[in-house]
Scaffold this active site. Structure first.
Site, mmCIF file in Angstrom:
data_model
loop_
_atom_site.group_PDB
_atom_site.id
_atom_site.type_symbol
_atom_site.label_atom_id
_atom_site.label_comp_id
_atom_site.label_asym_id
_atom_site.label_seq_id
_atom_site.Cartn_x
_atom_site.Cartn_y
_atom_site.Cartn_z
ATOM 1 N N GLU A 1 -20.893 -4.003 9.056
ATOM 2 C CA GLU A 1 -20.615 -2.780 9.869
ATOM 3 C C GLU A 1 -23.123 -3.842 10.226
ATOM 4 O OE1 GLU A 1 -19.903 -1.422 7.133
ATOM 5 O OE2 GLU A 1 -18.808 -0.178 7.165
ATOM 6 N N ARG B 1 -25.593 0.188 5.853
ATOM 7 C CA ARG B 1 -25.683 -1.355 6.160
ATOM 8 C C ARG B 1 -26.109 -2.597 7.203
ATOM 9 N NH1 ARG B 1 -20.473 -4.227 2.847
ATOM 10 N NH2 ARG B 1 -21.217 -2.716 0.967
ATOM 11 N N LYS C 1 0.506 -0.957 -0.441
ATOM 12 C CA LYS C 1 0.070 0.088 0.455
ATOM 13 C C LYS C 1 0.517 0.898 -0.026
ATOM 14 C CE LYS C 1 -4.753 1.324 2.169
ATOM 15 N NZ LYS C 1 -5.262 1.282 2.977
HETATM 16 C C1 LIG Z 1 -19.094 -1.004 3.698
HETATM 17 C C2 LIG Z 1 -17.620 -0.197 4.255
HETATM 18 N N1 LIG Z 1 -17.673 0.454 5.221
HETATM 19 C C3 LIG Z 1 -16.879 1.057 5.294
HETATM 20 C C4 LIG Z 1 -15.764 1.624 4.563
HETATM 21 C C5 LIG Z 1 -14.424 2.250 4.152
HETATM 22 N N2 LIG Z 1 -13.253 2.239 4.266
HETATM 23 C C6 LIG Z 1 -12.846 2.331 2.453
HETATM 24 S S1 LIG Z 1 -11.578 1.247 2.053
HETATM 25 C C7 LIG Z 1 -11.289 0.850 3.653
HETATM 26 C C8 LIG Z 1 -10.147 -0.181 2.742
HETATM 27 C C9 LIG Z 1 -10.592 -1.370 2.325
HETATM 28 O O1 LIG Z 1 -9.329 -2.881 2.705
HETATM 29 P P1 LIG Z 1 -8.989 -2.918 1.272
HETATM 30 O O2 LIG Z 1 -9.900 -3.252 0.701
HETATM 31 O O3 LIG Z 1 -7.830 -3.934 2.059
HETATM 32 O O4 LIG Z 1 -8.298 -2.272 0.239
HETATM 33 P P2 LIG Z 1 -7.086 -1.233 0.634
HETATM 34 O O5 LIG Z 1 -7.105 0.133 1.092
HETATM 35 O O6 LIG Z 1 -6.345 -1.870 1.691
HETATM 36 O O7 LIG Z 1 -6.384 -1.345 -0.900
HETATM 37 C C10 LIG Z 1 -12.376 0.189 4.608
HETATM 38 C C11 LIG Z 1 -12.586 0.549 5.684
HETATM 39 C C12 LIG Z 1 -16.468 1.409 3.058
HETATM 40 N N3 LIG Z 1 -15.179 2.042 2.042
HETATM 41 N N4 LIG Z 1 -17.509 0.386 2.693
#
Ligand SMILES: Cc1ncc(C[n+]2csc(CCOP(=O)(O)OP(=O)(O)O)c2C)c(N)n1
Length: 620
Positions: free
Chosen positions: A368, A396, A282
């Site tokens: 959630e 959600r 990342k």
């Molecule tokens: C339902 C929901 N909850 C929380 C989020 C906030 N959120 C956006 S990206 C993310 C993390 C995603 O992690 P990952 O899929 O591993 O992607 P990375 O950013 O590590 O590449 C979160 C918690 C969201 N987009 N949707």
């Protein structure tokens, strides 16, 4: 410049591998420049550059479809698919969206922003594709992160896909991070895979060895494959996915195009449900984001040379900070208080609580619905759960709020951050529905503070109430409205009169109190005298107090930072049996742009409220 030669993925497909490497670096530079000015999801997008290049290189997009989970990692996709020239408008009003947006480009299959939905979306598309002739006419790839795998919806999709045995490719991009470090048993499992990639080599060597031994070895090969079933659980990376009905490939270095492109080409030609697991870093390619990927997950503007944030704040505290500090203070006095977040400890202000009370803090992953039902269990067991979520993500958990919390009358406190217009994250992230959907939940108390001091009081009040309570507060800094930091006593359902007046009354909820006070002040300069009332509650509404207010004024206005439909204004109108003029948001999807600008545009700034009032009380 290789980037200049690309107007669509078609152009990219003519490139040699070594040129693609240079292109990746140019794309990164473009992203860093734009995000340093506009803010955005830099670290995730930097980590996915090679993957996105390889996907567009190997697929025939837009006929073939790529569906990005959340979509915050897809900046390279935007740049490659004809949007490089306008990339500097990222997240600006009427500029490029920070997430895939179906109306922005034919390459953006869905408008996305909420996590863990990509496999389900892709599977639905695949099933439709296979029913509408010519069947199988395009390929569908879902790109998910390891964070996404902590969401139940993702597993529902995988479960269904493995059962249906459809041709679908899921790319699992792991980097050990969600926004914060990823949590949970699945995350541990993925980390084990990454650190133990023995099995694939073992399987390959065994097959090569036996194949070279001629026909007699066939029996041995069959035997070996039976033996393999038994051994699989011990050695195979991805056995979980194989058991779900997917063929698992990987883990592969997700930054190495020499590996990625041939692997993708091969895997795309295989039938059935497949998972390609890649490992990325990342923040890859920008020192500051590699060093602090959590901060650069979603960053504001920053200085490229140093990585330091360029803050435009006036040094005031945000609601998030006030909430985090107050909860910590209350938790020190009461060890039954526990805090729950769904993968957003920093975003919700619970990081200090986590550091002070790790055993009383639960990060449940991007889950959630589970966070809410889990909190119901905690409350039933005698604890005092405080669940902090963003308004948009609380959507959600609507069913869980009704069935598992409200129906059981359990004392769960929902602290709803980013309620209202969130700004640059845009249409998928606006927190504009919570007043309406929570007002339909029987028995739930729904509050909104006018400022930080009141938020603190409301939190104490909520924890004393011993029933389901929601407190909503907006994104951003707080203008303190409380005199000498004293807050008048909070009583269930009762409003607070802030300003008397005879020409009109504005009954405002939460974030709209300060704009309403300002609006009244503007109108005073024009000779109108207006009352301003801080509603404090969207539900319940104390009938006597509000009827009395209703009788005092000819013109009653309500102001709320949420959709008007089924909102606070409507509830008040029903209660006092008198027509009120409702100021709020239309029941529409609201695009991205600066919060202040959108508030102005949608009639919720002080000036817009004053104009509206004038129009009603003194029509030309
Ligand atoms: C339902 C929901 N909850 C929380 C989020 C906030 N959120 C956006 S990206 C993310 C993390 C995603 O992690 P990952 O899929 O591993 O992607 P990375 O950013 O590590 O590449 C979160 C918690 C969201 N987009 N949707």
């Amino acid at each position: 410049m290789f980037l200049e030669k690309i107007n669509s993925p078609q152009d990219l497909r003519k490139f040699k591998n070594e040129d693609l490497v240079k292109l990746a670096s140019e794309i990164r530079q473009k992203m860093i420049e734009a995000v340093s000015l506009n803010g955005g999801h830099l670290a995730s997008s930097l980590g996915a550059v090679e993957l996105i290049i390889a996907l567009h290189y190997c697929l025939n997009t837009p006929t073939d479809k790529i569906i990005f989970d959340v979509g915050h990692q897809a900046y390279a996709h935007k740049i490659i698919t004809g949007r490089a020239e306008v990339f500097s408008t990222l997240r600006q009003y009427e500029g490029l969206s920070g997430f895939p947006l179906k109306d922005e480009s034919e390459f953006d299959v869905f408008t996305t922003g909420h996590s863990s939905s990509a496999v389900s979306l892709a599977l639905g598309l695949v099933c439709a594709r296979d029913r509408i002739p010519p069947a199988g006419s395009f390929k569908v790839v879902a790109v998910i992160g390891d964070g996404s795998l902590s969401g139940g919806l993702c597993f529902e999709g995988l479960n269904n896909a493995g059962h249906l045995k459809k041709d679908i490719l899921v790319i699992l991009n792991t980097n050990e991070l969600s926004i914060a470090p990823n949590v949970g048993a699945i995350s541990n499992y993925l980390n084990k895979i990454i650190s133990l990639p023995v099995y694939n080599h073992f399987r390959e060597s065994l097959v090569n060895f036996l194949s070279s031994r001629g026909p007699r070895a066939e029996r041995l090969l069959k035997l070996a494959s039976k033996f393999e079933e038994g051994l699989k659980g011990l050695f195979i990376p991805g056995v979980l996915f194989e058991e779900l009905g997917f063929r698992y490939f990987g883990p592969l270095d997700g930054h190495n195009l020499d590996l990625l492109i041939p692997a993708l080409k091969n895997i795309l030609n295989i039938k059935g449900p497949r998972i390609l697991h890649i490992v990325t870093k990342k923040g890859k390619g920008y020192f500051a984001a590699e060093r602090d990927p959590v901060r650069f997950h979603g960053t504001g503007p920053f200085d490229i040379q140093t990585g330091a944030a360029i803050t435009k704040t006036g040094g005031k505290k945000s609601y998030t900070e006030v909430f985090g500090e107050k909860l910590l203070e209350l938790a020190r006095l009461d060890n039954k208080i526990v805090a729950i977040t769904a993968a957003m400890p920093e975003g919700t202000g619970l990081d200090k609580f986590r550091d002070s009370f790790p055993e009383r803090f639960f990060d449940v992953g991007i889950a959630e619905s589970h966070a809410v039902t889990f909190s119901a269990g905690l409350a039933k067991g005698g604890l005092k759960p405080v669940v902090a979520l963003y308004s948009t993500f609380l959507q959600r958990a609507y069913d869980q709020i009704i069935e598992d919390v409200a129906l059981q009358n359990l004392p769960v406190v929902f602290c709803i951050d980013r309620a209202g217009i969130v700004g640059e994250d845009g249409v998928t992230h606006q927190g504009i529905f919570d007043i309406s959907f929570l007002n339909t939940v029987p028995g739930l108390v729904n509050m909104a503070p006018k400022d930080g001091e009141e938020l603190k009081e409301m939190l104490e009040f909520a924890l004393r109430l011993n029933k389901p309570v929601a407190i909503r507060y907006p994104r951003g800094e707080i203008d303190s409205l409380s005199d000498n930091k004293t807050v008048s006593k909070i009583e269930l359902g009762k409003p607070e009169i802030l300003r008397e007046g005879v020409d009109f009354a504005i009954i405002a909820l939460g974030s709209m109190v300060s704009s309403s006070l300002e609006a009244a002040e503007l109108l005073k300069k024009e000779g109108y005298s207006g009352a301003v009332i801080n509603a404090r509650f969207a539900k319940p509404l104390d009938i006597e107090s509000f009827r009395a207010l209703g009788n005092k004024s000819k013109f009653i206005f309500t102001a709320e930072e949420g959709i008007i439909d089924s909102g606070f204004g409507g509830a008040l109108e029903d209660l006092i049996s008198k027509s009120v003029i409702k100021i709020g948001l239309p029941c529409k999807f609201i695009p991205h742009g600066q919060r202040e600008l959108l508030l102005e545009k949608y009639g919720l700034s002080a000036k817009a409220i004053a104009d509206k009032i004038k129009l009603v009380i003194c029509p030309r």
